[in-house]
Design a protein around this motif. Sequence first.
Motif, PDB file in Angstrom:
ATOM      1  N   LEU A  30       0.829  -1.203   0.000  1.00 52.94           N
ATOM      2  CA  LEU A  30       0.000   0.000   0.000  1.00 52.94           C
ATOM      3  C   LEU A  30       0.866   1.256   0.000  1.00 52.94           C
ATOM      4  N   ALA A  31       1.906   1.267   0.837  1.00 56.86           N
ATOM      5  CA  ALA A  31       2.745   2.456   0.949  1.00 56.86           C
ATOM      6  C   ALA A  31       3.557   2.696  -0.315  1.00 56.86           C
ATOM      7  N   ALA A  32       4.034   1.621  -0.926  1.00 56.23           N
ATOM      8  CA  ALA A  32       4.862   1.771  -2.127  1.00 56.23           C
ATOM      9  C   ALA A  32       4.030   2.125  -3.347  1.00 56.23           C
ATOM     10  N   GLY A  33       2.794   1.656  -3.380  1.00 56.11           N
ATOM     11  CA  GLY A  33       1.951   1.831  -4.556  1.00 56.11           C
ATOM     12  C   GLY A  33       2.164   0.642  -5.481  1.00 56.11           C
ATOM     13  N   ALA A  34       1.216  -0.265  -5.519  1.00 51.01           N
ATOM     14  CA  ALA A  34       1.379  -1.507  -6.287  1.00 51.01           C
ATOM     15  C   ALA A  34       0.135  -1.772  -7.118  1.00 51.01           C
ATOM     16  N   GLU A  35       0.291  -2.635  -8.090  1.00 51.80           N
ATOM     17  CA  GLU A  35      -0.834  -3.129  -8.885  1.00 51.80           C
ATOM     18  C   GLU A  35      -0.732  -4.642  -8.963  1.00 51.80           C
ATOM     19  N   VAL A  36      -1.875  -5.304  -8.903  1.00 47.46           N
ATOM     20  CA  VAL A  36      -1.926  -6.755  -8.959  1.00 47.46           C
ATOM     21  C   VAL A  36      -2.293  -7.174 -10.379  1.00 47.46           C
ATOM     22  N   GLU A  37      -1.460  -8.032 -10.956  1.00 47.75           N
ATOM     23  CA  GLU A  37      -1.705  -8.544 -12.308  1.00 47.75           C
ATOM     24  C   GLU A  37      -2.568  -9.797 -12.202  1.00 47.75           C
ATOM     25  N   ALA A  38      -3.852  -9.644 -12.507  1.00 47.17           N
ATOM     26  CA  ALA A  38      -4.815 -10.740 -12.404  1.00 47.17           C
ATOM     27  C   ALA A  38      -5.112 -11.261 -13.815  1.00 47.17           C
ATOM     28  N   VAL A  39      -5.055 -12.584 -13.985  1.00 48.75           N
ATOM     29  CA  VAL A  39      -5.168 -13.181 -15.317  1.00 48.75           C
ATOM     30  C   VAL A  39      -6.191 -14.307 -15.295  1.00 48.75           C
ATOM     31  N   SER A  40      -6.949 -14.399 -16.364  1.00 48.62           N
ATOM     32  CA  SER A  40      -7.862 -15.521 -16.588  1.00 48.62           C
ATOM     33  C   SER A  40      -7.817 -15.870 -18.069  1.00 48.62           C
ATOM     34  N   VAL A  41      -8.583 -16.859 -18.468  1.00 44.92           N
ATOM     35  CA  VAL A  41      -8.643 -17.195 -19.890  1.00 44.92           C
ATOM     36  C   VAL A  41      -9.262 -16.048 -20.682  1.00 44.92           C
TER      37      VAL A  41
END
Length: 296
Positions: free
Chosen positions: A122-133
């Motif tokens: 949260l402090a660093a600033g992140a994004e989650v790479e979510a993948v599906s078909v």
Amino acid sequence: MDFLRPAGWEEALAAKAEHPAAVPIAGGTDVMVELNFDHRRPEHLLDLSRIPDLYEWEVGEDSVRLGASVPYTRIMENLRSELPGLALASHTVASPQIRNRGGVGGNLGTASPAGDAHPALLAAGAEVEAVSVRGTRMIPIDAFYTGVKRNALAPDELIRAVHVRKADGPQQFSKVGTRNAMVIAVCAFGLALHPSSRTVRTGIGSAAPTPVRAETAEEFLNAALDEGGFWDNGKIVPPAVAKRFADLCAAACNPIDDVRGTANYRRHAVGVMARRTLTWTWESYRGGRRPSEGAA
């Protein structure tokens, strides 16, 4: 219980699409505890341990792409400069054995408010790479946590990686536990200075239903640092400003009483950690400035 063991990423996505309720397992440091205590009994386990891509990381110009299964030990050993807050948080995770197995993807998938990686992300600033078909989407970390142990993943999605902005200033992480090792956080706090944008970001763990930022505290401190010219003059942050920041961080909490600590203690501890981490990060920022950049 059926055990699905895909040999590659595409096969894993197909299995998750066919069995949306399948529980992913890689390091197993969270899932196996739930299974052993019979807190969860899924019809399918989806083993991701044979997928090499999940154990790799890539350092780009502005950010680090961290595979979901990169062990905490590797973060500590290889990414201390790029992701100092997350490296510090990794040091506090359980034991060396757990740090060699567990990764940030598991912390995010479990979405426990006590997960050690969350305040740093949260402090660093992140994004989650979510993948599906169906494709890939990037979920900002601020929108990822949706409730107690719930996240924004769709049933057919898997976490492939986390994209974290490289540190452009000092970062800190602090954690309170009932002992010094192998402990779930009573509460935790992450702080990151971002001199390039002249902003501060926070992360609070185990003091609300989800990991949260103290946004009002951030806004106050950003304004105080800007109005006082502190980014340029490098002066010490006044005690009154640090105290107000700490009070606002404590006010951002919505904790509970449980076996690890009371709600009042958690609020108090978050305030103490906020003041201390601000002192540590600001002193580091001041120490890294050249003498010509401003007054000491």
